[in-house]
Design a protein around this motif. Structure first.
Motif, PDB file in Angstrom:
ATOM      1  N   LYS A 165       0.831  -1.208   0.000  1.00 15.83           N
ATOM      2  CA  LYS A 165       0.000   0.000   0.000  1.00 15.83           C
ATOM      3  C   LYS A 165       0.862   1.252   0.000  1.00 15.83           C
ATOM      4  N   ARG A 166       1.871   1.285   0.845  1.00 19.52           N
ATOM      5  CA  ARG A 166       2.659   2.523   0.904  1.00 19.52           C
ATOM      6  C   ARG A 166       3.718   2.600  -0.185  1.00 19.52           C
TER       7      ARG A 166
ATOM      8  N   ASN B 209       0.490   2.050  -3.563  1.00 19.41           N
ATOM      9  CA  ASN B 209      -0.822   2.646  -3.303  1.00 19.41           C
ATOM     10  C   ASN B 209      -1.966   1.791  -3.829  1.00 19.41           C
ATOM     11  N   SER B 210      -2.032   1.561  -5.136  1.00 21.41           N
ATOM     12  CA  SER B 210      -3.152   0.829  -5.738  1.00 21.41           C
ATOM     13  C   SER B 210      -2.687  -0.562  -6.145  1.00 21.41           C
TER      14      SER B 210
ATOM     15  N   PRO C 265      -6.777   1.270  -4.609  1.00 26.16           N
ATOM     16  CA  PRO C 265      -6.155   1.828  -3.400  1.00 26.16           C
ATOM     17  C   PRO C 265      -6.957   1.533  -2.132  1.00 26.16           C
TER      18      PRO C 265
ATOM     19  N   ARG D  91       3.242  10.580   3.949  1.00 24.31           N
ATOM     20  CA  ARG D  91       1.989  10.629   4.722  1.00 24.31           C
ATOM     21  C   ARG D  91       1.787  11.988   5.384  1.00 24.31           C
TER      22      ARG D  91
ATOM     23  N   TYR E  14       4.499   7.383  -5.049  1.00 19.49           N
ATOM     24  CA  TYR E  14       4.348   5.932  -5.154  1.00 19.49           C
ATOM     25  C   TYR E  14       5.140   5.418  -6.348  1.00 19.49           C
TER      26      TYR E  14
ATOM     27  N   ASN F 118      -0.157   3.399 -12.257  1.00 15.64           N
ATOM     28  CA  ASN F 118      -0.309   4.583 -11.417  1.00 15.64           C
ATOM     29  C   ASN F 118      -0.159   5.854 -12.247  1.00 15.64           C
TER      30      ASN F 118
END
Length: 585
Positions: free
Chosen positions: A161-162, A165-166, A187, A529, A563, A582
């Motif tokens: 995820k980090r 992301n998707s 995501p 973040r 990302y 992405n």
């Protein structure tokens, strides 16, 4: 996506056995192919536990690419501006564009990182299925094993995820022929990550039979971290409060900070009270990949017996990171000038030996410094663990390309060679030092952030931050010269007196995370973040690029590079109608 090769092989084995039995009734003809396991073996207690251990082993990810392991030395620290690739321009050159934020969808290292995470997920899913099928496990054993597997699955998805992301979300109900190949990327997977961590938190025991297994409190800490990443600060605050107050390690130690900062990074002190969840390392197992193989490149570049590893000069700390340890009245420099951090101003920059030979005269820095600098960064003239004083250029492969500093945290001691290192590989640098995915000072700082952002108590946040600073201020941890016993620098660190408001507290918190956790793979993800990536990283590139022109000249961080690209190899497998690239790539 990774096929469940073992399960697929088992299906073929089962079909073959059925055919033979039906045709001639002679059971002695039912010979399994060499190297295969029957379903009865896999669903035995030993079989399920072995599959679970295989899922744990995926944390190191050594079989995919050197940068895929959960220590995130490239994705967290190099992209976060704490380190550069190091060595010289031609060595592991595929990292060169990535550290300039010019990653490509066709990168083999990005694809290898993707594969490594999904390999871990596949192993966790296989463990869950086998545990559910097993009749050899008690109800309690089944629950505990599934909870561990779900914890690991959540970890790998948290990483995906980090990083990307998707991503496609695949659980234990899916395989080839069951729709796995048609799962697109989205995501929207935080809820599934949280559900796995929550199940683990609710069902794992406080202590376990092995120190490396996840326990209730590791799951709680990781759940809090996941909530923090989502901006659910009040929920994160509640769980961190409980973890800080009641948490203990898998081997039963109450969570706390080890007295000396450097002992966090000492293989002789692994699985201490600060170890919330760690990748375990071992030696003399017949395979050096069971050691800390993912850090094997990240030692000073030396070819003699006066230093560790005999290789390779990667992961050199940045000028900016060194400067960040400058203090005034014991506190870090938090102000900015024209958008650039004050610590990078000429009057505050740490003195270094860039472009100087080891035989050239060098005046060491005598200004005030946070003592953690010399446990994090190898600097000329400063005692390097129990080896020698760092000699400068003689330990740097190409100083003009990558700067004058060496990494220091995850490096073994001279006295540990051949006792806590595995010398059976191509280099002496296979150490048995664990990597802490989460350690207690990280938990304290996340708890402080949740207090600040979640409408909690600034006084409580102050207390958490000062716990971390007070440990660093322990004089017993200051670096001293091995021969003279004298302090190696002018160490100056003090706790904060108070925070006037939440903004001031967050500035202190952000700096403290860098100073405490530097080179441990967290920085880039923190910047993303917080929404600080563009500002902080472009200031870093401007400063660093003015010195290391070959490496960083003209580099720029642009929005959208928070990302990594979805690997083109994966899009080719599933099709562009299912797996979407992405934005910005």
């Amino acid at each position: 996506m990774k096929k469940y090769h073992i399960l697929k092989r088992l299906a073929l084995v089962s079909a073959s056995a059925f055919t033979l039995t039906f045709a001639c009734k002679d059971q002695f003809l039912e010979v399994l192919p060499t190297g295969s396991l029957a379903q009865a073996q896999l669903t035995s207690k030993a079989g399920v536990e072995g599959t679970l251990i295989g899922a744990y082993s995926a944390l190191a990810a050594k079989n995919f690419t050197q940068v895929a392991a959960s220590n995130n030395w490239l994705w967290g620290s190099i992209l976060g501006g704490e380190n550069n690739k190091g060595t010289d321009a031609g060595d592991f050159s595929s990292i060169n564009p990535m550290q300039r934020y010019e990653s490509s969808p066709v990168s083999g290292d990005i694809n290898g990182t993707w594969q490594a995470k999904y390999e871990g997920i596949a192993r966790a899913n296989a463990t869950i299925n086998l545990a559910n099928e097993s009749k050899a496990l008690s109800a309690a054993e089944k629950t505990r094993i599934i909870a561990e597997a779900r914890f690991l699955r959540a970890h790998f998805y948290f990483e995906l995820k980090r990083l990307f992301n998707s991503v496609p979300y695949v659980d234990e109900t899916m395989d080839y022929g069951k729709g796995i190949e048609k799962v697109g990327n989205t995501p929207d997977i935080w809820g599934k990550i949280d559900a796995d961590f929550k199940f683990a938190y609710d069902n794992l025991p406080e202590t376990q039979s092995s120190a490396g297994r996840a326990n209730k409190w590791a799951a709680g800490a990781y759940l809090g971290k996941s909530l923090l990443y989502q901006g659910k600060f009040a929920e994160a605050k509640a769980i961190f409060t409980t973890v800080v107050a009641s948490g203990k390690t898998t081997n039963g130690k109450k969570y706390g900070l080890v007295p000396r900062f450097q002992d966090v990074f000492n293989a002789a002190n692994d699985n201490n009270e600060e170890a919330v969840f760690a990748i375990q390392s071992s030696m003399n197992t017949g395979n050096v990949n069971n050691s800390n193989a993912f850090d094997v490149l990240n030692y000073p570049y030396n070819t003699g017996t006066d230093g560790p590893g005999n290789c390779c000069g990667f992961f050199q700390p940045s000028f900016s990171l060194a400067n960040a340890y400058r203090t005034k009245d014991g506190l870090p420099l938090l102000s900015e000038t024209n958008g650039a951090p004050a610590y990078n101003a000429p009057e505050n920059a740490v003195k270094h030996d860039y472009k100087l030979a080891s035989s050239d005269a060098f005046a060491e820095d005598n200004g005030p410094l946070d003592p953690r600098i010399d446990h994090t960064i190898g600097r000329r003239g400063i005692q390097y663990l129990d080896w020698i004083e760092h000699p400068g250029k003689n330990w740097i492969r190409d100083q003009t390309y990558a700067g004058p500093y060496s990494p220091k945290k995850y490096v073994y001691y001279k006295t540990q060679e051949n006792t806590l290192t595995d010398g059976s590989g191509w280099t002496r640098g296979y150490a048995t030092l664990n990597y802490n995915i989460i350690r207690f000072s990280d938990v304290l700082l996340m708890a402080a952030e949740a207090e600040i952002k979640g409408g909690g108590s600034l006084a409580t946040a102050l207390g958490y931050i000062n716990q971390v600073r007070n440990r660093a201020a322990n004089p017993a941890s200051f670096v001293r010269n091995a021969k003279s016993g004298e302090l190696e620098a002018n160490y100056s660190i003090a706790p904060y007196a108070a925070f006037a408001n939440a903004d001031e507290a967050m500035k202190a918190l952000k700096m403290e995370r860098m100073l405490e956790l530097a080179t441990e793979g967290h920085r880039f993800f923190d910047l993303v973040r917080w929404g600080d990536a563009s500002k902080v990283l472009n200031a870093y590139l401007a400063y660093e690029g003015g010195i290391l022109v070959t490496m960083f000249g003209g580099a720029k961080f642009t929005t959208g590079k928070e990302y990594l690209p979805i690997p083109q190899a994966q899009i080719d497998i599933q099709g562009s109608s299912i797996l979407k690239q992405n934005p910005s790539y």
